[in-house]
Design a protein around this motif. Structure first.
Motif, PDB file in Angstrom:
ATOM      1  N   LYS A   1       0.923  10.982  42.110  1.00 31.03           N
ATOM      2  CA  LYS A   1       1.867  10.133  42.333  1.00 31.03           C
ATOM      3  C   LYS A   1       1.512   8.886  41.729  1.00 31.03           C
ATOM      4  CE  LYS A   1       3.603   7.558  46.372  1.00 31.03           C
ATOM      5  NZ  LYS A   1       3.257   7.121  47.976  1.00 31.03           N
TER       6      LYS A   1
ATOM      7  N   GLN B   1      -0.508   1.101  31.700  1.00 36.60           N
ATOM      8  CA  GLN B   1       0.634   0.726  31.202  1.00 36.60           C
ATOM      9  C   GLN B   1       0.937   0.292  29.868  1.00 36.60           C
ATOM     10  OE1 GLN B   1       1.010  -2.249  34.175  1.00 36.60           O
ATOM     11  NE2 GLN B   1       1.722  -0.568  36.081  1.00 36.60           N
TER      12      GLN B   1
ATOM     13  N   LYS C   1       8.079   3.474  37.455  1.00 35.95           N
ATOM     14  CA  LYS C   1       7.941   2.143  38.188  1.00 35.95           C
ATOM     15  C   LYS C   1       6.589   1.508  38.247  1.00 35.95           C
ATOM     16  CE  LYS C   1      10.722   4.538  41.426  1.00 35.95           C
ATOM     17  NZ  LYS C   1      11.030   4.763  42.909  1.00 35.95           N
TER      18      LYS C   1
ATOM     19  N   LEU D   1       5.858  -1.559  37.958  1.00 35.76           N
ATOM     20  CA  LEU D   1       5.454  -2.727  38.747  1.00 35.76           C
ATOM     21  C   LEU D   1       5.109  -2.127  40.199  1.00 35.76           C
ATOM     22  CD1 LEU D   1       8.264  -5.134  37.900  1.00 35.76           C
ATOM     23  CD2 LEU D   1       5.930  -5.206  37.176  1.00 35.76           C
ATOM     24  N   GLU D   2       5.362  -1.106  40.667  1.00 39.22           N
ATOM     25  CA  GLU D   2       5.168  -0.447  41.857  1.00 39.22           C
ATOM     26  C   GLU D   2       3.866   0.233  41.686  1.00 39.22           C
ATOM     27  OE1 GLU D   2       8.035   1.835  43.830  1.00 39.22           O
ATOM     28  OE2 GLU D   2       9.559   0.192  43.089  1.00 39.22           O
ATOM     29  N   ALA D   3       3.111   0.333  40.816  1.00 40.26           N
ATOM     30  CA  ALA D   3       1.928   1.071  40.419  1.00 40.26           C
ATOM     31  C   ALA D   3       0.746   0.225  41.201  1.00 40.26           C
ATOM     32  CB  ALA D   3       1.522   1.427  39.139  1.00 40.26           C
TER      33      ALA D   3
ATOM     34  N   VAL E   1       1.330  -1.671  43.834  1.00 42.34           N
ATOM     35  CA  VAL E   1       1.525  -1.807  45.452  1.00 42.34           C
ATOM     36  C   VAL E   1       0.923  -0.220  45.843  1.00 42.34           C
ATOM     37  CG1 VAL E   1       3.276  -1.489  47.122  1.00 42.34           C
ATOM     38  CG2 VAL E   1       3.564  -3.034  44.974  1.00 42.34           C
ATOM     39  N   MET E   2       0.958   0.736  45.183  1.00 40.73           N
ATOM     40  CA  MET E   2       0.687   1.981  45.394  1.00 40.73           C
ATOM     41  C   MET E   2      -0.740   1.989  45.519  1.00 40.73           C
ATOM     42  SD  MET E   2      -0.546   5.403  43.590  1.00 40.73           S
ATOM     43  CE  MET E   2      -0.673   6.761  44.594  1.00 40.73           C
TER      44      MET E   2
ATOM     45  N   GLU F   1      -7.315  -1.867  39.197  1.00 40.71           N
ATOM     46  CA  GLU F   1      -6.162  -2.794  38.693  1.00 40.71           C
ATOM     47  C   GLU F   1      -6.365  -3.058  37.379  1.00 40.71           C
ATOM     48  OE1 GLU F   1      -6.664  -6.367  40.962  1.00 40.71           O
ATOM     49  OE2 GLU F   1      -6.045  -5.395  43.008  1.00 40.71           O
TER      50      GLU F   1
ATOM     51  N   GLU G   1       4.096   6.833  39.253  1.00 45.94           N
ATOM     52  CA  GLU G   1       4.665   5.499  39.293  1.00 45.94           C
ATOM     53  C   GLU G   1       4.256   4.731  37.994  1.00 45.94           C
ATOM     54  OE1 GLU G   1       6.096   4.359  41.627  1.00 45.94           O
ATOM     55  OE2 GLU G   1       5.565   5.140  43.675  1.00 45.94           O
TER      56      GLU G   1
END
Length: 335
Positions: free
Chosen positions: A221, A329, A229, A231-233, A235-236, A322, A225
């Motif tokens: 998952k 990315q 997505k 930017l949502e990584a 958050v995940m 992080e 992400e």
């Protein structure tokens, strides 16, 4: 887990050939250093050597009979002249080596022969290592020492030089995969586990572990992400990843699983489709392989490996992840 001569020969043919030649030629060393990754058969080989030396009905090709009193007692850990020293807590202490020396100063209970194995020899304290060194410098006749380690670089050079080094190679994944399949593990899961560990018992345990099954889903998952997505990584990480991979060992396993994803995509680019571990995702990875370059994949794998290295230090696990997500990315390595 006791392994037969045939099983060990399949795992480590060169090691078995060396041991056999040493016995046949009467050149058994007074000290061996068995070094190699976890699960490659070092401990089993040390027990096999003990049985070869003590067996009452050894076959002409030096195989132990496995049925005499000595073989059975060694298998059960009850032979009076075969001793195993393991870490007490985090280390092997000087007192443990002193007690071993006292034991070996006595005459063998049933013969002149004695054998001792030191498990995780790299975890000896400095004082323990120095005590052992004196023991190795003046070996008793008919005494054999076997030191086992996964980190040979941590063994004192003075001890290293007094032992015959026996290197255990990583297992061929196909051997472990087939063994897992024969024990009821689904082929696709067996393939993945065979690339994560050399240890059959660990692999079999992971195959039944719900935490590990969930870990695979979270890793895939996160990769999705990052791909779709970015930017949502982050958050995940907060919602799923950090709550599942709480300990260093767990996070290391998660990074191993993530590394295999990028290896799969690189193998697809290289046309090595039979090397793909995540077989159920091969079609999806084939699409992704067209959207990136080998250089970028190499950079991303380097980033994961660097995160694994940093994990061994006292780091903040959340911050480490992080930083890794940012690097994945960007497609660049750590600085």
């Amino acid at each position: 887990m006791v392994k037969t001569w045939e099983q060990l020969e399949e795992m480590q043919p060169n090691v078995l050939k060396m041991l056999k030649n040493s016995i046949v030629k009467g050149r058994v060393a007074h000290a061996y250093l068995f070094e190699g990754m976890r699960g490659t058969g070092k401990r089993e080989a040390s027990l096999l050597l003990a049985k070869i030396l003590f067996c009452e009905n050894r076959q002409k090709d030096v195989k132990p009979c496995e049925s005499c009193v000595n073989c059975k007692r060694i298998n059960s850990g009850n032979h009076p002249d075969v001793h195993i020293v393991e870490p007490e807590g985090q280390s092997i202490k000087k007192e443990q080596i002193r007690l071993l020396q006292e034991e070996f100063s006595k005459t063998g209970l049933e013969s002149r022969k004695k054998l001792y194995t030191i498990v995780h020899a790299d975890k000896m304290t400095i004082n323990a290592a120095n005590s052992l060194l004196k023991f190795l410098e003046e070996p008793h006749s008919d005494t054999v020492a076997i030191l086992l380690t996964e980190q040979v670089q941590k063994i004192l050079p003075t001890i290293h030089s007094r032992c015959q080094i026996v290197s255990f190679k990583p297992l061929v994944p196909e051997i472990l995969q087939n063994k897992l399949i024969s024990n009821g593990v689904h082929p696709s899961k067996a393939l993945l586990l065979a690339h994560l560990t050399n240890n059959f018992e660990e692999a079999l345990s992971l195959s039944k572990d719900e935490w590990f099954a969930q870990a695979q889903k979270i890793v895939l998952k996160l990769y999705e992400e990052l791909k779709k997505k970015p930017l949502e990584a982050m958050v995940m990480l907060q919602v799923d990843w950090n709550s599942h991979f709480k300990e260093k060992e767990q996070l290391d396993q998660g990074l191993n699983l993530l590394l295999l994803v990028y290896k799969d995509i690189l193998n697809i680019q290289l046309g090595k489709f039979d090397h793909v571990v995540y077989q159920d995702y091969k079609h999806r990875f084939e699409q992704h392989a067209l959207q990136t370059t080998g250089l970028r994949l190499a950079e991303q794998m380097t980033a994961i490996l660097e995160a694994k290295r940093k994990l061994q230090a006292n780091v903040n696990l959340q911050l480490l992840m992080e930083q890794l997500v940012i690097k994945l990315q960007e497609g660049s390595s750590f600085v």
